[in-house]
Design an enzyme around this catalytic site. Structure first.
Site, PDB file in Angstrom:
ATOM      1  N   ARG A 127     -10.555  14.563   0.566  1.00 28.65           N
ATOM      2  CA  ARG A 127     -11.175  13.496  -0.224  1.00 28.65           C
ATOM      3  C   ARG A 127     -12.677  13.693  -0.368  1.00 28.65           C
ATOM      4  NH1 ARG A 127      -6.842   9.603   0.221  1.00 28.65           N
ATOM      5  NH2 ARG A 127      -7.218   7.856  -1.177  1.00 28.65           N
ATOM      6  N   ARG A 183       0.715  -3.138  -7.913  1.00 28.73           N
ATOM      7  CA  ARG A 183       1.164  -2.908  -6.534  1.00 28.73           C
ATOM      8  C   ARG A 183       0.698  -4.044  -5.616  1.00 28.73           C
ATOM      9  NH1 ARG A 183      -0.398   2.633  -3.736  1.00 28.73           N
ATOM     10  NH2 ARG A 183      -2.471   1.705  -3.815  1.00 28.73           N
TER      11      ARG A 183
HETATM   12  P1  B4P Z   1      -4.098   6.314   0.016  1.00 26.29           P
HETATM   13  O1  B4P Z   1      -2.939   5.858   0.805  1.00 26.29           O
HETATM   14  O2  B4P Z   1      -4.158   7.770  -0.291  1.00 26.29           O
HETATM   15  O3  B4P Z   1      -4.115   5.410  -1.327  1.00 26.29           O
HETATM   16  P2  B4P Z   1      -4.326   5.655  -2.894  1.00 26.29           P
HETATM   17  O4  B4P Z   1      -5.454   6.603  -3.124  1.00 26.29           O
HETATM   18  O5  B4P Z   1      -4.428   4.301  -3.501  1.00 26.29           O
HETATM   19  O6  B4P Z   1      -3.098   6.382  -3.514  1.00 26.29           O
HETATM   20  P3  B4P Z   1      -1.543   6.117  -3.460  1.00 26.29           P
HETATM   21  O7  B4P Z   1      -0.974   7.461  -3.287  1.00 26.29           O
HETATM   22  O8  B4P Z   1      -1.178   5.127  -2.430  1.00 26.29           O
HETATM   23  O9  B4P Z   1      -1.128   5.397  -4.803  1.00 26.29           O
HETATM   24  P4  B4P Z   1      -0.301   5.978  -6.017  1.00 26.29           P
HETATM   25  O10 B4P Z   1      -1.371   6.665  -6.780  1.00 26.29           O
HETATM   26  O11 B4P Z   1       0.904   6.765  -5.691  1.00 26.29           O
HETATM   27  O12 B4P Z   1      -5.469   5.924   0.771  1.00 26.29           O
HETATM   28  C1  B4P Z   1      -5.743   4.627   1.263  1.00 26.29           C
HETATM   29  C2  B4P Z   1      -7.030   4.624   2.113  1.00 26.29           C
HETATM   30  O13 B4P Z   1      -6.845   5.450   3.312  1.00 26.29           O
HETATM   31  C3  B4P Z   1      -8.301   5.212   1.470  1.00 26.29           C
HETATM   32  O14 B4P Z   1      -8.976   4.273   0.632  1.00 26.29           O
HETATM   33  C4  B4P Z   1      -9.129   5.595   2.748  1.00 26.29           C
HETATM   34  O15 B4P Z   1      -9.762   4.475   3.313  1.00 26.29           O
HETATM   35  C5  B4P Z   1      -8.073   6.094   3.716  1.00 26.29           C
HETATM   36  N1  B4P Z   1      -7.895   7.569   3.642  1.00 26.29           N
HETATM   37  C6  B4P Z   1      -6.763   8.220   3.235  1.00 26.29           C
HETATM   38  N2  B4P Z   1      -6.948   9.550   3.244  1.00 26.29           N
HETATM   39  C7  B4P Z   1      -8.233   9.751   3.667  1.00 26.29           C
HETATM   40  C8  B4P Z   1      -9.033  10.903   3.863  1.00 26.29           C
HETATM   41  N3  B4P Z   1      -8.578  12.129   3.623  1.00 26.29           N
HETATM   42  N4  B4P Z   1     -10.325  10.740   4.304  1.00 26.29           N
HETATM   43  C9  B4P Z   1     -10.805   9.532   4.562  1.00 26.29           C
HETATM   44  N5  B4P Z   1     -10.105   8.381   4.391  1.00 26.29           N
HETATM   45  C10 B4P Z   1      -8.841   8.487   3.950  1.00 26.29           C
HETATM   46  O16 B4P Z   1       0.305   4.700  -6.789  1.00 26.29           O
HETATM   47  C11 B4P Z   1      -0.354   3.525  -7.081  1.00 26.29           C
HETATM   48  C12 B4P Z   1       0.517   2.591  -7.931  1.00 26.29           C
HETATM   49  O17 B4P Z   1       0.712   3.136  -9.232  1.00 26.29           O
HETATM   50  C13 B4P Z   1       1.917   2.328  -7.395  1.00 26.29           C
HETATM   51  O18 B4P Z   1       2.172   0.947  -7.442  1.00 26.29           O
HETATM   52  C14 B4P Z   1       2.854   3.082  -8.323  1.00 26.29           C
HETATM   53  O19 B4P Z   1       4.093   2.433  -8.476  1.00 26.29           O
HETATM   54  C15 B4P Z   1       2.089   3.069  -9.630  1.00 26.29           C
HETATM   55  N6  B4P Z   1       2.382   4.273 -10.443  1.00 26.29           N
HETATM   56  C16 B4P Z   1       2.357   5.555 -10.003  1.00 26.29           C
HETATM   57  N7  B4P Z   1       2.677   6.394 -11.002  1.00 26.29           N
HETATM   58  C17 B4P Z   1       2.903   5.610 -12.128  1.00 26.29           C
HETATM   59  C18 B4P Z   1       3.249   5.904 -13.501  1.00 26.29           C
HETATM   60  N8  B4P Z   1       3.455   7.152 -13.956  1.00 26.29           N
HETATM   61  N9  B4P Z   1       3.368   4.850 -14.358  1.00 26.29           N
HETATM   62  C19 B4P Z   1       3.173   3.579 -13.934  1.00 26.29           C
HETATM   63  N10 B4P Z   1       2.844   3.245 -12.643  1.00 26.29           N
HETATM   64  C20 B4P Z   1       2.710   4.254 -11.756  1.00 26.29           C
END
Ligand code: B4P
Length: 187
Positions: free
Chosen positions: A88, A127
């Site tokens: 990240r 979500r």
């Molecule tokens: P993550 O869990 O990685 O959260 P995210 O970036 O929101 O992505 P996620 O994978 O969950 O969502 P998605 O896009 O699949 O991180 C959370 C937190 O953890 C960070 O803010 C940080 O604090 C910490 N963290 C994690 N890794 C870290 C690192 N390396 N270094 C430091 N801190 C770290 O999906 C989102 C939504 O979109 C869903 O509801 C889904 O249904 C919808 N969606 C997906 N594809 C779609 C499509 N094609 N059409 C319509 N809707 C869709």
């Protein structure tokens, strides 16, 4: 296949990794899920991480690298993995390269999911209604997008300069996006 999925919050990394895991029969490693498991278990690490995550900021690089190193030491990654949420920032990208070099497990593909910001906000709001994740409130989402632009977007240039990045349009039905990723990684 050792694959990294990059993209802004809400771009579908977690969503597509869950599907790719079935398709490629390799484990899905989500650093967000690893952190949320620590929070749910009430560990010291989880207590430290919770406030940072809820505010939409990045948990420290040291904690993340330690967690990732422990996960990559498990036997199920022998045939590869899908890494979602790491790296990240550029420091994490360098640490990952160093770690995988030491393990003699270079990356095979890096895929960036491109989705316009308005759609990201819409998806995360959806979500928030369905799952009530603590960091899906509007203030935290704004901060996560800011952190993405400041810290994570430079990782795209980092891999593009090495010639190893594939960019995929993340807008469309889940199956369409999955098919594009499979083409990008030539499977
Ligand atoms: P993550 O869990 O990685 O959260 P995210 O970036 O929101 O992505 P996620 O994978 O969950 O969502 P998605 O896009 O699949 O991180 C959370 C937190 O953890 C960070 O803010 C940080 O604090 C910490 N963290 C994690 N890794 C870290 C690192 N390396 N270094 C430091 N801190 C770290 O999906 C989102 C939504 O979109 C869903 O509801 C889904 O249904 C919808 N969606 C997906 N594809 C779609 C499509 N094609 N059409 C319509 N809707 C869709």
């Amino acid at each position: 296949m050792r694959l990294v999925l990059l993209g802004p919050p809400g771009s579908g990394k977690g969503t597509q990794a869950t599907r790719l895991k079935e398709e490629l029969r390799i484990p899905h490693i989500s650093t967000g899920d690893l952190l949320r498991a620590e929070v749910a278990a009430g560990t010291e690490l989880g207590k430290q991480a919770k406030a940072v995550m809820d505010a939409g900021n990045l948990v420290s690089d040291d904690i993340l690298l330690g967690m990732l190193e422990a996960r990559l030491a498990q036997a199920d990654v022998a045939n590869g993995f899908i890494l979602d949420g790491y790296p990240r920032n550029v420091a994490q990208a360098n640490a990952l390269g160093e770690l995988l070099g030491r393990l003699d497990q270079p990356l095979d593909a890096i895929v960036q999911l491109d989705v316009p910001t308005e759609l990201l906000v819409e998806r995360i709001a959806g979500r928030a209604k369905e799952q009530g994740r603590a960091d899906d409130n509007p203030e935290s989402v704004r901060q996560r997008l800011q952190v993405y632009n400041d810290s994570t977007a430079p990782v795209i240039d980092f891999y593009a300069a090495k010639g190893t990045l594939a960019r995929v349009d993340g807008v469309g039905a889940l199956d369409e996006v999955l098919a594009r990723i499979l083409v990008a990684i030539k499977r």
